[in-house]
Each structure stands twice: as C-alpha cells, then as structure tokens.
Design an enzyme around this catalytic site. Structure first.
Site, short mmCIF file in Angstrom:
data_model
loop_
_atom_site.label_atom_id
_atom_site.label_comp_id
_atom_site.label_asym_id
_atom_site.label_seq_id
_atom_site.Cartn_x
_atom_site.Cartn_y
_atom_site.Cartn_z
N GLY A 65 0.84 -1.19 0.00
CA GLY A 65 0.00 0.00 0.00
C GLY A 65 0.87 1.24 0.00
N GLN A 79 2.86 9.98 1.29
CA GLN A 79 4.15 9.26 1.25
C GLN A 79 4.96 9.58 0.01
OE1 GLN A 79 2.17 5.26 2.17
NE2 GLN A 79 4.11 5.09 3.25
N CYS A 92 5.58 0.02 7.49
CA CYS A 92 5.22 1.16 6.65
C CYS A 92 6.44 1.59 5.86
CB CYS A 92 4.74 2.31 7.54
SG CYS A 92 4.25 3.77 6.61
N LEU A 93 6.27 1.84 4.57
CA LEU A 93 7.40 2.24 3.74
C LEU A 93 8.00 3.57 4.18
CD1 LEU A 93 6.08 1.20 0.21
CD2 LEU A 93 7.64 -0.06 1.71
N HIS A 107 -4.86 1.41 7.32
CA HIS A 107 -3.48 1.92 7.42
C HIS A 107 -3.26 3.04 6.39
CE1 HIS A 107 1.05 1.30 7.89
NE2 HIS A 107 0.96 2.06 6.81
N GLU A 108 -3.66 2.78 5.15
CA GLU A 108 -3.46 3.79 4.10
C GLU A 108 -4.36 5.00 4.34
OE1 GLU A 108 -0.89 3.46 2.40
OE2 GLU A 108 -0.62 1.38 3.02
N HIS A 138 -2.94 7.42 6.64
CA HIS A 138 -1.95 8.31 6.00
C HIS A 138 -2.60 9.58 5.45
CE1 HIS A 138 1.92 6.29 6.09
NE2 HIS A 138 1.41 5.17 5.64
#
Ligand code: NI
Length: 186
Positions: free
Chosen positions: A46, A51, A100-101, A142-143, A146
């Site tokens: 994701g 991000q 998380c990236l 989660h996304e 963000h």
C-alpha cells in the site's frame, strides 16, 4: 517512474490530505501508475499520497502478491482509492503487526477495527460504497490513516513506543538506511 518515498519526520506525512477534483487534476492516471510502480519497487502492499509528498486523498493497494490457498480474495485486490472517506467502522479490535514504507525497519502490532465501510472513486473515477473486513480492512485503514496524517506508530502501546523512540528520532534526523529511493526532512 519511481518516486521518492517520504520518511518519518517529514511534515507532509502529518497533513490532513484534501479531496481532489479529478476533472482538473493534472495527470491523475500517470500519478496512480507511478504510485503503484513506487510501491512495487519498495515491496510494499500500500502507498498513500502523503508518502510521495502530496496532500491529496489518494492511495493505492495491491494484495495480489499475498494471494494463497487460504486467501484467494487477495488475488484481484489491486485498487486505487481517490477521495476516500470511511463512513463506518465496526467489529472487534484486533492487533496485528504492521510496517510502513515511510518508517523502514519498524514493525509493531497495531489494533484496528475488523470491518469498515468506505466511499471512494476508483482509478476510472467510478464511485464505490463498499464494506471490507479482515486484512483488507486493515490495509485500507493503514493507508486511510496516511491521508489523515496518522502513522501506525501513533497507535502502538506506550511501552512499544518507548522501544522505537530512538529509531524514530534517527529518522527525523535523516539517519535511515533504505534500499529504495527516499526523501528525509533534512
Ligand atoms: Ni504506511
């Protein structure tokens, strides 16, 4: 094109992203393609607008790499969510490990609700009003966090927060090792 992924400490990750006007948004298709490419390059499932430095309510997910006999529902779960709004959450809270990236090297259990109802436009600008549960609901939440300026480390236990404090402080100083293209705050 692979975009740099913004790392913990960058203020854009804390902005509440805004709905876009898909009619006038420049190169929306290209942006979504780039977000998928950036996500795959970093082995993610994701990736959200903030991000990649954008204050826009856009995120992409692709769970197809996780498809197996137990989870056939992941097979075609490749989606873009534009102007997404969660309008209901329900079910039990369940804590499962996430990463998380934007926060490389940290994996912690995050409590989340079992089920959500979400309204959004897909990449073809078709409107949807759908219910998701289980792991799909988790990844979407989660996304979705963000695009509301929330990161998973905000939701971990106080003890675990203390355990990862040093690593997070290093990221804020730009001290982070990563195999994909990143942008730190300094
Ligand atoms: Ni993330």
């Amino acid at each position: 094109m692979i975009l740099p992924i913004y790392i913990y400490g960058h203020p854009v990750l804390r902005k509440v992203a805004q709905d876009i006007d898909p009619e006038t948004y420049p190169n929306l298709k290209e942006l979504i393609d780039n977000m998928f490419e950036t996500m795959y390059n970093a082995d993610g499932i994701g990736l959200a607008g903030p991000q990649v430095g954008l204050e826009d309510r856009i995120f992409v997910v692709d769970l197809s790499p996780l498809e197996d006999e137990e989870h056939p529902e992941f097979k075609d779960f490749k989606k873009a969510f534009i102007n997404a709004h969660i309008i209901e959450r329900g079910g039990e809270l369940d804590a499962v490990e996430e990463g998380c990236l934007s926060i490389p090297g940290i994996h912690e259990k995050v409590p989340r609700e079992e089920e959500i109802r979400i309204q959004y436009l897909d990449e073809n600008l078709q409107p949807h009003d759908e219910v998701f549960s289980g792991f799909r609901a988790r990844v979407i939440q989660h996304e979705y966090d963000h695009i509301d300026g929330i990161l998973f480390v905000d939701k971990i236990s106080p003890l675990r927060k203390r355990m990862v404090k040093g690593k997070l402080a290093n990221m804020e100083k730009g001290k982070v090792a990563c195999e994909y293209r990143i942008r730190t705050v300094r």
